[in-house]
Write a protein that holds these residues in place. Sequence first.
Motif, short mmCIF file in Angstrom:
data_model
loop_
_atom_site.label_atom_id
_atom_site.label_comp_id
_atom_site.label_asym_id
_atom_site.label_seq_id
_atom_site.Cartn_x
_atom_site.Cartn_y
_atom_site.Cartn_z
N HIS A 218 7.12 82.28 59.83
CA HIS A 218 7.83 81.60 58.74
C HIS A 218 7.16 81.86 57.39
O HIS A 218 7.80 81.78 56.34
N GLY A 219 5.87 82.19 57.42
CA GLY A 219 5.10 82.33 56.19
C GLY A 219 5.50 83.51 55.32
O GLY A 219 5.32 83.46 54.10
N SER A 220 6.04 84.56 55.92
CA SER A 220 6.42 85.73 55.13
C SER A 220 7.41 85.36 54.04
O SER A 220 7.23 85.69 52.86
N MET A 221 8.47 84.64 54.41
CA MET A 221 9.46 84.21 53.42
C MET A 221 8.96 83.02 52.60
O MET A 221 9.20 82.94 51.39
N GLU A 222 8.27 82.11 53.25
CA GLU A 222 7.82 80.90 52.57
C GLU A 222 6.85 81.21 51.44
O GLU A 222 7.03 80.76 50.30
N ILE A 223 5.82 82.00 51.73
CA ILE A 223 4.81 82.33 50.72
C ILE A 223 5.38 83.26 49.67
O ILE A 223 5.12 83.12 48.47
N PHE A 224 6.17 84.25 50.09
CA PHE A 224 6.78 85.18 49.15
C PHE A 224 7.65 84.41 48.14
O PHE A 224 7.61 84.68 46.93
N ALA A 225 8.42 83.45 48.64
CA ALA A 225 9.30 82.67 47.77
C ALA A 225 8.49 81.87 46.76
O ALA A 225 8.86 81.75 45.59
N ILE A 226 7.36 81.32 47.19
CA ILE A 226 6.52 80.56 46.27
C ILE A 226 5.97 81.45 45.16
O ILE A 226 5.88 81.04 44.00
N VAL A 227 5.63 82.69 45.50
CA VAL A 227 5.15 83.63 44.48
C VAL A 227 6.25 83.93 43.47
O VAL A 227 6.00 83.97 42.25
N ILE A 228 7.48 84.12 43.94
CA ILE A 228 8.61 84.36 43.03
C ILE A 228 8.86 83.14 42.16
O ILE A 228 9.14 83.26 40.95
N GLU A 229 8.74 81.95 42.73
CA GLU A 229 8.91 80.72 41.96
C GLU A 229 7.81 80.58 40.91
O GLU A 229 8.06 80.10 39.80
N ALA A 230 6.62 81.02 41.26
CA ALA A 230 5.52 81.01 40.29
C ALA A 230 5.80 81.98 39.15
O ALA A 230 5.51 81.70 37.98
N ALA A 231 6.40 83.13 39.48
CA ALA A 231 6.79 84.09 38.43
C ALA A 231 7.78 83.45 37.47
O ALA A 231 7.71 83.66 36.25
N ALA A 232 8.71 82.65 38.02
CA ALA A 232 9.67 81.94 37.17
C ALA A 232 8.94 80.98 36.24
O ALA A 232 9.31 80.83 35.06
N GLY A 233 7.92 80.30 36.76
CA GLY A 233 7.12 79.40 35.93
C GLY A 233 6.38 80.14 34.83
O GLY A 233 6.26 79.65 33.70
N LEU A 234 5.87 81.31 35.14
CA LEU A 234 5.17 82.12 34.14
C LEU A 234 6.14 82.60 33.06
O LEU A 234 5.77 82.70 31.89
N ILE A 235 7.37 82.91 33.46
CA ILE A 235 8.39 83.31 32.48
C ILE A 235 8.67 82.15 31.53
O ILE A 235 8.78 82.33 30.31
N LEU A 236 8.74 80.94 32.08
CA LEU A 236 8.96 79.76 31.25
C LEU A 236 7.82 79.57 30.26
O LEU A 236 8.04 79.32 29.07
N GLY A 237 6.58 79.71 30.74
CA GLY A 237 5.43 79.57 29.86
C GLY A 237 5.38 80.64 28.80
O GLY A 237 5.08 80.37 27.63
N ALA A 238 5.69 81.87 29.19
CA ALA A 238 5.66 82.99 28.24
C ALA A 238 6.73 82.85 27.17
O ALA A 238 6.55 83.31 26.04
N SER A 239 7.85 82.21 27.51
CA SER A 239 8.92 82.04 26.52
C SER A 239 8.46 81.15 25.38
O SER A 239 8.97 81.25 24.26
#
Length: 329
Positions: A218-239
Amino acid sequence: MREVSFIKQNKEKWLSFERAVFNNDFEDTDELASQYIHLINDLAYAQTYYPKSKVIIYLNQLAAKAFQKIYKTKRQDTNRIVGFWKTEIPLICYQYRKFIYVAFIIFFAFTFIGVISAANDGEFVRSILGDNYVNMSLENIEKGDPVAVYKSGSNWGGFIAITINNLKVGIIAFVLGVFLGIGTLYIMFNNCIMLGSFQYFFYEKGVFWESVRGIWIHGSMEIFAIVIEAAAGLILGASILFPATHSRYTSLKMGAKTGIKILISTFPFTFAAGFLEGFVTRYSNVMPHWLSVGIILITLSIISYYYLIYPYALQRQITKTPFPVPNHS
């Protein structure tokens, strides 16, 4: 023509087109088609005569935004939900691919810190996971089932609880990006340190392979998704940090809108990970090795393709496909 002259000659046209795309300010599809064709021609010219110029990146991103707008207004594209995942999200991922790469670099760096810390401090794992969890894991290892913790509770109960928790983590990782990305980094640090120390714990006890077969089903999708969500957070901060030619408020709105779309795109993968953890992981110690490894590779391949490979393929298609001529019949 010199690059400086090329940019100076077309800058106002590009900025006008960008504002029109962002504000949905087009009188009809003919106007959008005409400006899009001009943009693609400028992009082709830049790729030919200024192959190392940053203007190519800008025009590529603008073309991607316009392409999204095209698919929103095309008459034959009646299924908005399909278009969202098939076209809009991949193009956004291509446009903001550097944030995804940075999120993965941070993920691996923080996880490595967790591994190194656990390897050099015998009490580190207990300080991170807690005595009860470590003692329970030790008992499970002695019983020959290192990941028996995933067998606790019912299938549906585990699926629902796990999915809600993972959705919560992803949403928090994104929302805290409003604090200039620092909040997102904090969430990543906590989770990655835990992951790294947790995996080293099993390695130290000689059951690393058994833990991998269980956790990463289950971790392959779970952890990968969290990394993508973190990228979204970084986009918000960078904006907020880097508004570029926009006002900081406008940039924040754009970053929030983009980040929310990326966040939403991870939800199906989070649900899939919760289902696997609730219904499949609990049988990892009795299923054939080829099956557990196969599930891990398949799930990792699906989510990797969607966020890392498909966006490139779609962007390449955009630059080679002419704008669809409006049908007025």
